[in-house]
Design a protein around this motif. Sequence first.
Motif, PDB file in Angstrom:
ATOM      1  N   UNK A 122      32.310  80.214  49.151  1.00 56.19           N
ATOM      2  CA  UNK A 122      31.920  81.579  48.799  1.00 56.19           C
ATOM      3  C   UNK A 122      31.724  81.701  47.293  1.00 56.19           C
ATOM      4  N   UNK A 123      30.727  80.972  46.731  1.00 54.98           N
ATOM      5  CA  UNK A 123      30.521  81.035  45.280  1.00 54.98           C
ATOM      6  C   UNK A 123      30.111  82.449  44.845  1.00 54.98           C
ATOM      7  N   UNK A 124      30.689  82.888  43.720  1.00 54.84           N
ATOM      8  CA  UNK A 124      30.471  84.268  43.275  1.00 54.84           C
ATOM      9  C   UNK A 124      29.288  84.414  42.326  1.00 54.84           C
ATOM     10  N   UNK A 125      29.026  83.362  41.529  1.00 56.41           N
ATOM     11  CA  UNK A 125      28.007  83.480  40.488  1.00 56.41           C
ATOM     12  C   UNK A 125      26.667  82.982  41.013  1.00 56.41           C
ATOM     13  N   UNK A 126      25.626  83.663  40.599  1.00 53.87           N
ATOM     14  CA  UNK A 126      24.280  83.333  41.099  1.00 53.87           C
ATOM     15  C   UNK A 126      23.894  81.894  40.754  1.00 53.87           C
ATOM     16  N   UNK A 127      24.255  81.456  39.526  1.00 57.01           N
ATOM     17  CA  UNK A 127      23.880  80.105  39.104  1.00 57.01           C
ATOM     18  C   UNK A 127      24.580  79.044  39.960  1.00 57.01           C
ATOM     19  N   UNK A 128      25.836  79.320  40.328  1.00 51.53           N
ATOM     20  CA  UNK A 128      26.574  78.396  41.201  1.00 51.53           C
ATOM     21  C   UNK A 128      25.901  78.328  42.568  1.00 51.53           C
ATOM     22  N   UNK A 129      25.528  79.490  43.088  1.00 53.23           N
ATOM     23  CA  UNK A 129      24.867  79.541  44.402  1.00 53.23           C
ATOM     24  C   UNK A 129      23.572  78.736  44.390  1.00 53.23           C
ATOM     25  N   UNK A 130      22.782  78.918  43.315  1.00 53.09           N
ATOM     26  CA  UNK A 130      21.508  78.190  43.194  1.00 53.09           C
ATOM     27  C   UNK A 130      21.747  76.686  43.171  1.00 53.09           C
ATOM     28  N   UNK A 131      22.717  76.268  42.366  1.00 51.82           N
ATOM     29  CA  UNK A 131      23.001  74.835  42.224  1.00 51.82           C
ATOM     30  C   UNK A 131      23.430  74.242  43.570  1.00 51.82           C
ATOM     31  N   UNK A 132      24.354  74.901  44.241  1.00 50.98           N
ATOM     32  CA  UNK A 132      24.888  74.345  45.500  1.00 50.98           C
ATOM     33  C   UNK A 132      23.818  74.322  46.586  1.00 50.98           C
ATOM     34  N   UNK A 133      22.954  75.329  46.619  1.00 51.86           N
ATOM     35  CA  UNK A 133      21.906  75.304  47.647  1.00 51.86           C
ATOM     36  C   UNK A 133      20.860  74.243  47.324  1.00 51.86           C
ATOM     37  N   UNK A 134      20.589  73.998  46.025  1.00 51.97           N
ATOM     38  CA  UNK A 134      19.647  72.927  45.647  1.00 51.97           C
ATOM     39  C   UNK A 134      20.212  71.555  46.020  1.00 51.97           C
ATOM     40  N   UNK A 135      21.514  71.375  45.796  1.00 51.65           N
ATOM     41  CA  UNK A 135      22.179  70.111  46.135  1.00 51.65           C
ATOM     42  C   UNK A 135      22.134  69.895  47.645  1.00 51.65           C
ATOM     43  N   UNK A 136      22.366  70.948  48.385  1.00 45.84           N
ATOM     44  CA  UNK A 136      22.353  70.894  49.847  1.00 45.84           C
ATOM     45  C   UNK A 136      20.981  70.460  50.361  1.00 45.84           C
ATOM     46  N   UNK A 137      19.939  71.074  49.792  1.00 49.69           N
ATOM     47  CA  UNK A 137      18.560  70.746  50.198  1.00 49.69           C
ATOM     48  C   UNK A 137      18.224  69.290  49.864  1.00 49.69           C
ATOM     49  N   UNK A 138      18.649  68.876  48.652  1.00 53.23           N
ATOM     50  CA  UNK A 138      18.363  67.498  48.220  1.00 53.23           C
ATOM     51  C   UNK A 138      19.086  66.502  49.109  1.00 53.23           C
ATOM     52  N   UNK A 139      20.286  66.884  49.590  1.00 53.02           N
ATOM     53  CA  UNK A 139      21.089  65.972  50.416  1.00 53.02           C
ATOM     54  C   UNK A 139      20.587  65.919  51.834  1.00 53.02           C
TER      55      UNK A 139
END
Length: 271
Positions: A254-271
């Motif tokens: 449950x990431x709170x910050x928008x930048x964290x959310x963007x990073x984790x979703x980009x990592x997920x897509x790349x993986x």
Amino acid sequence: MEDMSAYPLRLEGPDVPMVRFMNVTKRYGSLTVLDSLDLDISEGEMVTVIGPSGSGKTTVLRMLMTLETINGGVIYVDGKPLTHMEKNGTLVPADPRHLRRARADIGMCFQHFNLFPHMTALQNCMEGPVQVLGLPKAEARARSEELLDMVGMIDKKDQHPARLSGGQQQRVAIARALAMRPKVMLFDEVTSALDPEVIGEVTNVIRKLVSEHNLTMLMVTHQMGFARDISDRVCFFYQGKIEEQGPPEELFGNPQRERTQQFLSAVKEAG
């Protein structure tokens, strides 16, 4: 010049962290890589640093290893200044002798194993304790064999690095760092140079360290599943600051910050 009177000569009290970054800044020319960083790591805590390239993750480790000087602030290890030393009742930048002494408390495993090619696995582990700590050879051998056994490499103790796989070399590198009995252990992308099928060998060793040894550890990794699995706390770095931090289930779940959310979703897509 920074006013050093605001920084204590030692950290005192019952809850002194094993590592403290106090207002630490690192610049390369006009580029600020770390921006007034405050970070405490408790004794026995496993903290993982994640974030995009250029966010300052590896710089944090390099400064703890005293491979980089800092431009502002102070780093303390076990209550004592690492980057500075006391002179006439105030802190001044540490000289090489102080850095050498302070660095003995810190072990590091790099992405590339940096083993001595002309030495066997056992000799690699014994070298530091004998040459730096002044341990008798018999004691250094016993300690090194115990650690090679712990990382599952005792049967390869007489092999040179060229005869070992990447995963095996990295496990020897971990044993070698531990042979110095550090108070703080640093891991910099230790699985990124490895073939996928041997990554588990190394992550299992680190899991074992976390569960069985009260070592303070700081790890930089791009393996989010591993970070989630193993950490007490995860810090997401962005533009030289900690953008967000918390227990792994919170930061990943449950990431709170928008930048964290963007990073984790980009990592997920790349993986």
